[in-house]
Design a protein around this motif. Structure first.
Motif, PDB file in Angstrom:
ATOM      1  N   LEU A  31       0.825  -1.216   0.000  1.00 45.65           N
ATOM      2  CA  LEU A  31       0.000   0.000   0.000  1.00 45.65           C
ATOM      3  C   LEU A  31       0.857   1.263   0.000  1.00 45.65           C
ATOM      4  N   ARG A  32       1.977   1.232   0.722  1.00 51.97           N
ATOM      5  CA  ARG A  32       2.883   2.385   0.738  1.00 51.97           C
ATOM      6  C   ARG A  32       3.457   2.638  -0.660  1.00 51.97           C
ATOM      7  N   LYS A  33       3.865   1.586  -1.331  1.00 51.57           N
ATOM      8  CA  LYS A  33       4.436   1.740  -2.671  1.00 51.57           C
ATOM      9  C   LYS A  33       3.407   2.304  -3.644  1.00 51.57           C
ATOM     10  N   PHE A  34       2.160   1.927  -3.476  1.00 51.39           N
ATOM     11  CA  PHE A  34       1.107   2.500  -4.319  1.00 51.39           C
ATOM     12  C   PHE A  34       0.955   3.989  -4.041  1.00 51.39           C
ATOM     13  N   ARG A  35       0.919   4.338  -2.760  1.00 47.27           N
ATOM     14  CA  ARG A  35       0.763   5.741  -2.380  1.00 47.27           C
ATOM     15  C   ARG A  35       1.902   6.590  -2.947  1.00 47.27           C
ATOM     16  N   GLU A  36       3.096   6.009  -3.040  1.00 46.42           N
ATOM     17  CA  GLU A  36       4.264   6.720  -3.565  1.00 46.42           C
ATOM     18  C   GLU A  36       4.414   6.553  -5.080  1.00 46.42           C
ATOM     19  N   ASN A  37       3.369   6.024  -5.735  1.00 44.73           N
ATOM     20  CA  ASN A  37       3.375   5.802  -7.188  1.00 44.73           C
ATOM     21  C   ASN A  37       4.480   4.873  -7.662  1.00 44.73           C
TER      22      ASN A  37
ATOM     23  N   LEU B 202      -2.158   0.384  -9.744  1.00 46.56           N
ATOM     24  CA  LEU B 202      -3.339  -0.122  -9.047  1.00 46.56           C
ATOM     25  C   LEU B 202      -3.569  -1.596  -9.382  1.00 46.56           C
TER      26      LEU B 202
END
Length: 160
Positions: free
Chosen positions: A120-126, A130
């Motif tokens: 989830l952190r890696k997604f938030r940081e692009n 998705l």
């Protein structure tokens, strides 16, 4: 009857989501693969309705998979949900916190929980798409299928 052309990519992505959702039930994957083939080869209206009926029964508890099947149906055919299933409110911060707490309680292994947070952190940081997050989280929750719909509530409609 105009039939939508199924792109190989769309089929592969959909089937991967099915595999991720049901990692211990190859029978469901085999059934949906056969239904996609039946649909591709179908030339008569009754076959379309039969495929829609079977998909609806197979994924009645998985509205994301059910609605995702629409991209393979010919023009004029569409799977819809009953009214009570379509009304959703936008998830709030409280909902996210409750989901994370529920996951923490269920994932007995601290490493598994931290891995999920890292996804989830890696997604938030692009740093992850998705689609990648969707596949990885479903895999992480493979032994806790009841948590998957809770996770899906945070996703755009095409992933539900």
């Amino acid at each position: 009857m105009t039939i939508k052309r199924q792109s190989t990519r769309d089929v592969r992505e959909y089937l991967q989501i099915v595999l991720d959702r049901f990692p211990d039930n190859r029978e469901i994957y085999d059934k949906i693969t056969k239904l996609l083939k039946d649909l591709r080869l179908a030339r008569v209206r009754s076959t379309y309705n039969d495929v829609i009926s079977k998909v609806s029964q197979l994924f009645k508890e998985h509205k994301d998979l059910l609605l995702g099947f629409n991209k393979f149906l010919p023009l004029g055919y569409k799977i819809t949900l009953p009214k009570e299933q379509t009304q959703r409110r936008k998830p709030e911060f409280r909902d996210a916190a409750e989901f994370i707490n529920k996951v923490k309680e269920r994932l007995q292994d601290e490493h598994s929980y931290k891995s999920l947070l890292e996804i989830l952190r890696k997604f938030r940081e692009n740093k992850k798409s998705l689609t990648e997050v969707h596949h990885e989280v479903l895999y992480a929750l493979r032994d806790h299928q009841d948590l998957c719909p809770d996770f899906a509530a945070f996703l755009p409609a095409r992933y539900r």
